[in-house]
Scaffold this active site. Structure first.
Site, PDB file in Angstrom:
ATOM      1  N   ASP A   9      18.334  -3.914  -2.324  1.00 45.46           N
ATOM      2  CA  ASP A   9      18.332  -4.780  -1.149  1.00 45.46           C
ATOM      3  C   ASP A   9      18.968  -6.120  -1.507  1.00 45.46           C
ATOM      4  OD1 ASP A   9      17.680  -6.515   0.934  1.00 45.46           O
ATOM      5  OD2 ASP A   9      15.561  -5.931   0.999  1.00 45.46           O
ATOM      6  N   ILE A  10      20.103  -6.423  -0.903  1.00 53.92           N
ATOM      7  CA  ILE A  10      20.848  -7.640  -1.218  1.00 53.92           C
ATOM      8  C   ILE A  10      20.016  -8.910  -0.978  1.00 53.92           C
ATOM      9  CG2 ILE A  10      21.940  -7.949   1.061  1.00 53.92           C
ATOM     10  CD1 ILE A  10      24.574  -8.605  -0.511  1.00 53.92           C
ATOM     11  N   ASN A  23      28.661 -10.395  12.340  1.00 54.78           N
ATOM     12  CA  ASN A  23      29.518 -10.211  13.506  1.00 54.78           C
ATOM     13  C   ASN A  23      30.104 -11.586  13.854  1.00 54.78           C
ATOM     14  OD1 ASN A  23      27.721 -11.603  15.403  1.00 54.78           O
ATOM     15  ND2 ASN A  23      26.410  -9.810  15.211  1.00 54.78           N
ATOM     16  N   GLY A  31      21.816  -3.841  10.675  1.00 62.66           N
ATOM     17  CA  GLY A  31      22.196  -3.598   9.290  1.00 62.66           C
ATOM     18  C   GLY A  31      21.903  -4.747   8.364  1.00 62.66           C
ATOM     19  N   ASP A  33      23.278  -7.626   8.195  1.00 69.18           N
ATOM     20  CA  ASP A  33      23.252  -8.900   8.926  1.00 69.18           C
ATOM     21  C   ASP A  33      21.836  -9.209   9.406  1.00 69.18           C
ATOM     22  OD1 ASP A  33      24.107 -11.210  10.262  1.00 69.18           O
ATOM     23  OD2 ASP A  33      25.034 -10.123  11.906  1.00 69.18           O
ATOM     24  N   VAL A 119      27.996   0.127  10.946  1.00 66.39           N
ATOM     25  CA  VAL A 119      28.341   0.430  12.336  1.00 66.39           C
ATOM     26  C   VAL A 119      29.819   0.159  12.640  1.00 66.39           C
ATOM     27  CG1 VAL A 119      26.007   0.086  13.215  1.00 66.39           C
ATOM     28  CG2 VAL A 119      27.594  -1.844  13.195  1.00 66.39           C
TER      29      VAL A 119
END
Length: 167
Positions: A9-10, A23, A31, A33, A119
């Site tokens: 997990d970043i 976005n 996701g 973001d 996505v």
């Protein structure tokens, strides 16, 4: 610059900067973001509201707020439309512009998710080749960057990154 693959997990990484596959509104989404916005807390969204968005291929930097990372570099990857709409150029620009912001801040370590691979539908192998190529490019003299992590959420992406590094 040392290039490594890391699975997990970043939002848990204690690096100078994590990159957010954002976005164009920069106001959160799904996701990675959404995960970054949730982990950083509401201060990140409040700060992003002041930035006025970000065009595809460009990048913006914010504090990390509640994240272990000091900064978040938000970049907007291209949506895959078959490859004939400058997708490769725009994705490469995401990496270049993120690295340039990290250098401008004097950062030593940066972690990248698989930009545009969720996505936005970018083919994983093609995206990994672009990521690796951009991260292997020689850095400008005086670059502060010492380490870059390619972060894979799952084992499938680890393998894709390993294959791209082997080319």
């Amino acid at each position: 610059m040392d290039l490594k693959i890391w699975q997990g997990d970043i939002t848990t990484l204690a690096v100078d900067a994590i990159v957010n596959a954002a976005n164009s509104s920069l106001l959160g989404g799904g996701g990675v973001d959404g995960a970054i916005h949730r982990a950083a807390g509401p201060e990140l969204l409040a700060h992003c509201r002041t930035l006025g968005g970000c065009p595809t291929g460009e990048a913006r930097i914010t504090p990390g707020f509640r994240l272990p990372a000091r900064f978040v570099i938000h970049t907007v990857g291209p949506v895959w439309h078959g490859g004939g709409h400058r997708e490769a150029e725009l994705l490469a620009n995401c990496y270049r512009n993120s690295l340039a912001l990290a250098d401008a801040e004097g950062l030593a370590s940066i972690a990248f998710p698989a930009i545009s691979c969720g996505v936005y539908g970018y083919p994983l192998e093609a995206a990994a080749r672009i990521a690796v190529a951009e991260l292997k490019r020689p850095r400008p003299s005086g670059s502060s960057l010492k380490e870059a992590l390619l972060v894979a959420f799952g084992a499938d992406m680890v393998k894709v990154y390993q294959d791209a590094l082997a080319l």
